[in-house]
Enzyme design. Structure first.
Site, short mmCIF file in Angstrom:
data_model
loop_
_atom_site.label_atom_id
_atom_site.label_comp_id
_atom_site.label_asym_id
_atom_site.label_seq_id
_atom_site.Cartn_x
_atom_site.Cartn_y
_atom_site.Cartn_z
N LYS A 141 0.84 -1.05 -0.14
CA LYS A 141 -0.09 -0.02 0.08
C LYS A 141 0.85 1.20 0.13
O LYS A 141 0.70 2.29 -0.74
CB LYS A 141 -0.85 0.03 1.27
CG LYS A 141 -2.08 -0.95 1.04
CD LYS A 141 -2.66 -1.22 2.46
CE LYS A 141 -3.82 -2.25 2.14
NZ LYS A 141 -4.52 -2.76 3.54
N ASP A 151 -11.29 3.32 3.57
CA ASP A 151 -11.73 1.90 3.54
C ASP A 151 -13.08 1.83 3.26
O ASP A 151 -13.66 0.69 2.96
CB ASP A 151 -11.29 1.16 4.89
CG ASP A 151 -10.08 0.23 4.78
OD1 ASP A 151 -9.94 -0.31 3.46
OD2 ASP A 151 -9.34 0.14 5.66
N GLN A 188 -5.02 -1.05 9.46
CA GLN A 188 -4.96 -2.46 8.95
C GLN A 188 -5.68 -3.39 9.78
O GLN A 188 -5.52 -3.54 11.05
CB GLN A 188 -3.79 -3.00 8.63
CG GLN A 188 -3.29 -4.08 7.86
CD GLN A 188 -3.77 -4.19 6.70
OE1 GLN A 188 -3.86 -3.45 5.96
NE2 GLN A 188 -3.99 -5.33 6.05
N1 LIG Z 1 -8.15 -2.11 6.63
C1 LIG Z 1 -8.07 -2.77 5.62
N2 LIG Z 1 -8.46 -2.70 4.50
C2 LIG Z 1 -8.19 -3.69 3.46
O1 LIG Z 1 -8.46 -3.37 2.26
C3 LIG Z 1 -7.65 -4.82 3.94
C4 LIG Z 1 -7.32 -5.02 5.45
N3 LIG Z 1 -7.48 -3.95 6.18
N4 LIG Z 1 -6.95 -6.32 5.85
C5 LIG Z 1 -6.53 -7.25 4.94
C6 LIG Z 1 -7.30 -7.34 3.65
C7 LIG Z 1 -6.82 -8.28 2.44
N5 LIG Z 1 -6.43 -7.23 1.79
C8 LIG Z 1 -5.76 -7.58 0.60
C9 LIG Z 1 -5.29 -6.62 -0.47
C10 LIG Z 1 -4.22 -6.98 -1.39
C11 LIG Z 1 -4.22 -8.31 -1.73
C12 LIG Z 1 -3.42 -8.61 -2.61
O2 LIG Z 1 -3.05 -7.86 -3.49
N6 LIG Z 1 -3.25 -9.84 -2.87
C13 LIG Z 1 -2.29 -10.39 -4.19
C14 LIG Z 1 -1.51 -11.65 -3.55
C15 LIG Z 1 -0.86 -11.04 -2.36
C16 LIG Z 1 0.01 -12.41 -1.69
O3 LIG Z 1 0.55 -13.17 -2.28
O4 LIG Z 1 -0.09 -12.55 -0.68
C17 LIG Z 1 -3.26 -11.18 -5.39
O5 LIG Z 1 -4.37 -11.35 -4.95
O6 LIG Z 1 -2.99 -11.32 -6.32
C18 LIG Z 1 -4.88 -9.35 -1.12
C19 LIG Z 1 -5.56 -8.87 0.09
C20 LIG Z 1 -6.88 -5.94 2.07
N7 LIG Z 1 -7.44 -6.06 3.23
#
Ligand SMILES: Nc1nc(=O)c2c([nH]1)NC[C@@H]1CN(c3ccc(C(=O)N[C@@H](CCC(=O)O)C(=O)O)cc3)C=[N+]21
Length: 294
Positions: A49, A116, A93
């Site tokens: 991020k 968010d 987060q």
């Molecule tokens: N306040 C808050 N806001 C959120 O938006 C928030 C959070 N907390 N806590 C956790 C979850 C989860 N989340 C993700 C973001 C990016 C990927 C992402 O980019 N994933 C990659 C892979 C990353 C990897 O390999 O772990 C993909 O799907 O290709 C996944 C999950 C945002 N979240």
């Protein structure tokens, strides 16, 4: 068959558009990220991020607290960020360590900085159809569906899952796109049949490969929101990411489908950046950039 929806590519495009919008602004939007504890997955997300915030020409602030932080300490940081006129967006987060009350922390966030889209004000605006800050993962899902299908008007969208963070707002956002929306969940009868009636099937249940290829109508657009970590067979002791959809089989039925990883995940971060620009504009009474419209 090229029916893959490339979330990485669409996310890169979205970030590009965000960067263009930022460059045209008279100010530099600032995103503050609050990270409590040392969950390894959270560390990776937060690092990404911050990296992308800076790559798109915005400023980032990072507040790290130990896993032992008290409710009062976390709330004090949120209040300080609320009071800081330089800060446009606040992201706490999740998940927070178990001893903390995340709802109470989120309730402290100034709704004008709620990138968010999780506060009561943001949720209320979504329900009422008023402009506001929408949750990032549902926004990313809508953008991906539009990348595959164009206008979504009158499509039947089935959202599988009714979580506060994802399923429920996703249903409302597809409704905003003039879809006919069904929310299906664990108590829904004949889930496979209901899912098979979808032109757009949005899977947000958090159960690895729960959605079978038989649940997918031929030619349907499948948006897989699941991010499930399962033990890797090839690399013992390691994990791999799988979605809520049995991707390999569903891919031969679907007209378009998002992979995991490389689907909705990267879009979530891109939409956080987009929300940071929107928050900065709204807060300073600058018109939202036309290029950021969905
Ligand atoms: N306040 C808050 N806001 C959120 O938006 C928030 C959070 N907390 N806590 C956790 C979850 C989860 N989340 C993700 C973001 C990016 C990927 C992402 O980019 N994933 C990659 C892979 C990353 C990897 O390999 O772990 C993909 O799907 O290709 C996944 C999950 C945002 N979240």
């Amino acid at each position: 068959m090229d029916n893959l929806i490339d979330g990485k590519a669409v996310a890169a495009q979205t970030r590009d558009t965000v960067a263009k919008a930022v460059a045209a602004l008279p100010i530099t939007p600032t995103l503050a990220v609050v990270l409590v504890g040392d969950d390894p997955a959270s560390q990776v997300y937060v690092r990404n991020k911050i990296k992308f915030t800076e790559e798109t020409g915005m400023r980032s602030l990072e507040h790290r607290l130990p896993a032992t932080a008290t409710q009062e300490e976390v709330v004090a940081i949120v209040r300080a960020l609320n009071a800081d006129a330089e800060v446009d967006g606040i992201l706490v987060q999740l998940p927070l360590p178990d001893h903390l009350d995340s709802n109470a922390v989120i309730a402290e966030i100034d709704p004008s900085k709620d990138v968010d889209g999780l506060t009561e004000v943001s949720a209320g605006r979504l329900v009422l159809g008023q402009p506001g800050l929408r949750p990032c993962t549902p926004t990313g899902s809508v953008i991906l569906a539009k990348a595959a299908l164009g206008d979504l008007t009158s499509k039947h969208c089935v959202v599988l899952g009714r979580s506060i963070l994802v399923g429920k707002p996703a249903a409302l956002m597809f409704l905003e796109q003039n879809c006919t929306v069904t929310i299906a969940h664990s108590r829904t009868e004949n889930l496979p049949v209901v899912c098979r009636s979808a032109d757009i099937l949005v899977a947000a249940v958090g159960r690895p490969k729960m959605v079978k290829s038989e649940w997918v109508k031929a030619g349907a657009c499948v948006i897989d929101i699941g991010i499930n970590r399962v033990p890797s067979v090839k690399r013992p002791g390691q994990f791999r990411l799988v979605g809520d959809v049995d991707y390999r089989k569903a891919r031969s039925v679907a007209g378009a489908i998002t992979p995991v990883p490389g689907g909705v995940g990267p879009m979530t971060i891109a939409c956080l950046l987009r929300n940071t620009v929107l928050a900065a504009c709204d807060r300073r009474e600058i018109d939202r950039p036309e290029i950021l419209k969905i």
